[in-house]
Design a protein around this motif. Structure first.
Motif, PDB file in Angstrom:
ATOM      1  N   ASP A  92       0.825  -1.210   0.000  1.00  0.00           N
ATOM      2  CA  ASP A  92       0.000   0.000   0.000  1.00  0.00           C
ATOM      3  C   ASP A  92       0.860   1.261   0.000  1.00  0.00           C
ATOM      4  O   ASP A  92       0.538   2.244  -0.679  1.00  0.00           O
ATOM      5  N   SER A  93       1.948   1.245   0.760  1.00  0.00           N
ATOM      6  CA  SER A  93       2.808   2.430   0.854  1.00  0.00           C
ATOM      7  C   SER A  93       3.393   2.804  -0.507  1.00  0.00           C
ATOM      8  O   SER A  93       3.385   3.979  -0.895  1.00  0.00           O
ATOM      9  N   LEU A  94       3.897   1.812  -1.239  1.00  0.00           N
ATOM     10  CA  LEU A  94       4.475   2.083  -2.554  1.00  0.00           C
ATOM     11  C   LEU A  94       3.408   2.585  -3.531  1.00  0.00           C
ATOM     12  O   LEU A  94       3.638   3.533  -4.298  1.00  0.00           O
ATOM     13  N   ILE A  95       2.244   1.964  -3.510  1.00  0.00           N
ATOM     14  CA  ILE A  95       1.161   2.357  -4.419  1.00  0.00           C
ATOM     15  C   ILE A  95       0.647   3.752  -4.082  1.00  0.00           C
ATOM     16  O   ILE A  95       0.455   4.590  -4.980  1.00  0.00           O
ATOM     17  N   LEU A  96       0.423   4.021  -2.797  1.00  0.00           N
ATOM     18  CA  LEU A  96      -0.090   5.335  -2.392  1.00  0.00           C
ATOM     19  C   LEU A  96       0.919   6.443  -2.684  1.00  0.00           C
ATOM     20  O   LEU A  96       0.531   7.561  -3.068  1.00  0.00           O
ATOM     21  N   HIS A  97       2.206   6.156  -2.497  1.00  0.00           N
ATOM     22  CA  HIS A  97       3.241   7.147  -2.802  1.00  0.00           C
ATOM     23  C   HIS A  97       3.205   7.499  -4.295  1.00  0.00           C
ATOM     24  O   HIS A  97       3.263   8.675  -4.671  1.00  0.00           O
ATOM     25  N   ALA A  98       3.092   6.477  -5.162  1.00  0.00           N
ATOM     26  CA  ALA A  98       3.016   6.709  -6.608  1.00  0.00           C
ATOM     27  C   ALA A  98       1.742   7.456  -6.973  1.00  0.00           C
ATOM     28  O   ALA A  98       1.750   8.391  -7.795  1.00  0.00           O
ATOM     29  N   LEU A  99       0.629   7.064  -6.362  1.00  0.00           N
ATOM     30  CA  LEU A  99      -0.659   7.695  -6.672  1.00  0.00           C
ATOM     31  C   LEU A  99      -0.693   9.149  -6.225  1.00  0.00           C
ATOM     32  O   LEU A  99      -1.155  10.025  -6.975  1.00  0.00           O
ATOM     33  N   LYS A 100      -0.202   9.420  -5.021  1.00  0.00           N
ATOM     34  CA  LYS A 100      -0.188  10.791  -4.510  1.00  0.00           C
ATOM     35  C   LYS A 100       0.612  11.708  -5.439  1.00  0.00           C
ATOM     36  O   LYS A 100       0.163  12.826  -5.769  1.00  0.00           O
ATOM     37  N   SER A 101       1.783  11.269  -5.872  1.00  0.00           N
ATOM     38  CA  SER A 101       2.608  12.093  -6.767  1.00  0.00           C
ATOM     39  C   SER A 101       1.899  12.314  -8.098  1.00  0.00           C
ATOM     40  O   SER A 101       1.934  13.415  -8.656  1.00  0.00           O
ATOM     41  N   THR A 102       1.238  11.275  -8.605  1.00  0.00           N
ATOM     42  CA  THR A 102       0.521  11.390  -9.878  1.00  0.00           C
ATOM     43  C   THR A 102      -0.628  12.386  -9.774  1.00  0.00           C
ATOM     44  O   THR A 102      -0.830  13.226 -10.664  1.00  0.00           O
ATOM     45  N   VAL A 103      -1.391  12.303  -8.693  1.00  0.00           N
ATOM     46  CA  VAL A 103      -2.496  13.244  -8.481  1.00  0.00           C
ATOM     47  C   VAL A 103      -1.965  14.674  -8.341  1.00  0.00           C
ATOM     48  O   VAL A 103      -2.555  15.625  -8.873  1.00  0.00           O
ATOM     49  N   ASP A 104      -0.840  14.839  -7.651  1.00  0.00           N
ATOM     50  CA  ASP A 104      -0.237  16.169  -7.522  1.00  0.00           C
ATOM     51  C   ASP A 104       0.151  16.726  -8.885  1.00  0.00           C
ATOM     52  O   ASP A 104      -0.085  17.907  -9.186  1.00  0.00           O
ATOM     53  N   PHE A 105       0.761  15.893  -9.729  1.00  0.00           N
ATOM     54  CA  PHE A 105       1.156  16.343 -11.073  1.00  0.00           C
ATOM     55  C   PHE A 105      -0.068  16.718 -11.898  1.00  0.00           C
ATOM     56  O   PHE A 105      -0.067  17.726 -12.623  1.00  0.00           O
ATOM     57  N   ALA A 106      -1.118  15.897 -11.807  1.00  0.00           N
ATOM     58  CA  ALA A 106      -2.346  16.193 -12.551  1.00  0.00           C
ATOM     59  C   ALA A 106      -2.983  17.490 -12.063  1.00  0.00           C
ATOM     60  O   ALA A 106      -3.465  18.312 -12.857  1.00  0.00           O
ATOM     61  N   ASP A 107      -2.987  17.690 -10.748  1.00  0.00           N
ATOM     62  CA  ASP A 107      -3.553  18.914 -10.159  1.00  0.00           C
ATOM     63  C   ASP A 107      -2.771  20.145 -10.618  1.00  0.00           C
ATOM     64  O   ASP A 107      -3.360  21.178 -10.960  1.00  0.00           O
ATOM     65  N   ASP A 108      -1.429  20.030 -10.631  1.00  0.00           N
ATOM     66  CA  ASP A 108      -0.600  21.143 -11.105  1.00  0.00           C
ATOM     67  C   ASP A 108      -0.927  21.494 -12.556  1.00  0.00           C
ATOM     68  O   ASP A 108      -0.991  22.672 -12.928  1.00  0.00           O
ATOM     69  N   TYR A 109      -1.149  20.466 -13.364  1.00  0.00           N
ATOM     70  CA  TYR A 109      -1.464  20.678 -14.779  1.00  0.00           C
ATOM     71  C   TYR A 109      -2.792  21.426 -14.934  1.00  0.00           C
ATOM     72  O   TYR A 109      -2.902  22.390 -15.704  1.00  0.00           O
ATOM     73  N   VAL A 110      -3.808  21.000 -14.195  1.00  0.00           N
ATOM     74  CA  VAL A 110      -5.112  21.664 -14.269  1.00  0.00           C
ATOM     75  C   VAL A 110      -5.005  23.115 -13.803  1.00  0.00           C
ATOM     76  O   VAL A 110      -5.594  24.024 -14.405  1.00  0.00           O
ATOM     77  N   ASN A 111      -4.247  23.337 -12.740  1.00  0.00           N
ATOM     78  CA  ASN A 111      -4.077  24.708 -12.248  1.00  0.00           C
ATOM     79  C   ASN A 111      -3.369  25.583 -13.268  1.00  0.00           C
ATOM     80  O   ASN A 111      -3.678  26.785 -13.406  1.00  0.00           O
ATOM     81  N   ARG A 112      -2.418  25.025 -14.004  1.00  0.00           N
ATOM     82  CA  ARG A 112      -1.738  25.799 -15.039  1.00  0.00           C
ATOM     83  C   ARG A 112      -2.697  26.182 -16.143  1.00  0.00           C
ATOM     84  O   ARG A 112      -2.599  27.274 -16.722  1.00  0.00           O
TER      85      ARG A 112
END
Length: 402
Positions: free
Chosen positions: A378-398
């Motif tokens: 779970d830790s490895l998956i959540l770490h990957a997912l959190k970073s992916t969501v952050d990148f997607a959020d940054d893109y939408v904000n841009r």
């Protein structure tokens, strides 16, 4: 230092390190000697030793009457500090306590007496770095889940962030979606159909998967799952269809036709996509144990998609699956993922072949044979997912700033 031995080739007379004169026989042994020429009755062997464990090299000589010397990479070792050298009768042992990366190398044990000499060599590998080269919060799964559960989208943004998973057949795209769903449901789930072993893509349609938390309901991100890439151009998903999905032009449930990508005239083509239907992060899913042997043509197709996504400004990451198959160390303990040398080297190769920076590559292990949740997975998956969501959020904000 070994004793000095002098042999006269004509007379066969030997003066040993004690100054005693003896005569040699035709086979090279010493007349009148009570001990034989050195040899090994048991041997030192190559070995892999985990960080922090003891290195133990042990062998047995054929006689007690030998001088012994141990070397590492041609440099003599001496008893002391972490090094212990022991000789008990014919039993010979070298112990190096609490192995470090610097202890990796070639070890040699040399035997010598008046009768001659013998040596043996073994290679010790340390499959870990002394320190983890990337750190994650192994014990913070609940806080990461809470952050994703409470994630709020901007009022002007999409209803959810869309994450597109693409990659070769059998990479684990559908399994990753199931793994994420399992974490938020609190039990192992099967939502996206996945095949354990396949030479052709098990996924044949464009499918959107919503993730539901058992306590809070739908989460603010969705996954788009697609057909996998194959080596032949007439098989697997077409790069043009991936590009259309990135732009939100392919409707849900569209069945892929590898030989004929969707055209703008097709009823399944969405000519006026909303931000909600467009992709906000592209994820390349690659099996760690096959990255070095995958066909160049598959990487070419994936690099082509990456270029098209880059032209749209869409962020990209890599989920590197099957790390437990690649690395026995990690199979035993997932917390060794970021100290494993082979995991890091494979990530380097992935970065070079696909062109994605190392800080955008995330090693994960999908739920496959497990029937209960595992905190480290779970830790490895959540770490990957959190970073992916952050990148997607940054893109939408841009996009809002344009």
């Amino acid at each position: 230092m070994f004793g000095h031995i002098c042999r006269n080739k004509v007379t066969g007379v030997i003066r040993n390190f004690q100054g005693v004169i003896q005569r040699s026989t035709e086979d090279g042994s010493v007349m009148g000697s009570s001990y034989p020429k050195p040899a090994f009755e048991s041997h030192i062997n190559d070995d892999k030793v985990k960080r922090g464990e003891d290195i133990v090299l042990r062998c047995e000589a054929n006689t007690e009457e030998v001088q012994v010397m141990w070397e590492k990479d041609d440099q003599r070792l001496y008893d002391g500090d972490r090094v212990r050298i022991r000789k008990e009768g014919k039993d010979l042992r070298l112990t190096i306590s609490k192995a470090k990366e610097e202890d990796e190398g070639r070890y040699t044990v040399k035997l010598k007496n008046d009768q001659g000499s013998a040596l043996e060599t073994a290679t010790i590998s340390i499959p870990q770095y002394d320190k983890d080269w990337r750190t994650i919060d192994w014990g913070m799964n609940q806080s990461i889940k809470k952050r994703l559960q409470e994630y709020k989208l901007s009022g002007q943004g999409p209803k959810h962030l869309r994450i597109l998973l693409h990659g070769p057949v059998g990479a684990g795209k559908s399994s990753f979606i199931n793994s994420v769903n399992s974490i938020f449901q609190g039990r192992v789930m099967v939502g996206a159909l996945a095949c354990a072993q396949a030479s052709t893509s098990f996924t044949t349609v464009h499918e959107t998967y919503f993730i539901r938390d058992k306590h809070t309901g739908l989460l603010p991100f969705v996954f788009s799952d697609v057909m996998g890439f194959e080596e032949k151009d007439s098989h697997g998903v077409h790069a043009d269809d991936i590009t259309s999905i990135l732009g939100g032009h392919i409707k849900d449930k569209y069945e892929f036709k590898p030989e004929s990508p969707l055209s703008e005239k097709d009823p399944n083509y969405n000519s006026s996509p909303t931000l909600n239907e467009k992709v906000h992060c592209l994820v390349s899913v690659l099996p760690a144990d096959k990255i070095t042997i995958m066909a160049d043509c598959v990487f070419e197709k994936m690099r082509d998609v990456r270029k098209r996504a880059s032209a749209m400004g869409i962020p990209q990451v890599v989920f590197m699956t099957r790390i437990d198959v690649l690395c026995p160390l990690v199979k035993d303990n997932l917390r060794d993922t970021y100290s494993s040398k082979i995991i890091k080297k494979t990530m380097d190769k992935c970065s070079n072949r696909l062109g994605v920076p190392m800080n955008c590559i995330f090693p994960v292990k999908n739920y496959h044979e497990e029937i209960h949740l595992n905190s480290n997975m779970d830790s490895l998956i959540l770490h990957a997912l959190k970073s992916t969501v952050d990148f997607a959020d940054d893109y939408v904000n841009r996009l809002h700033l344009l």
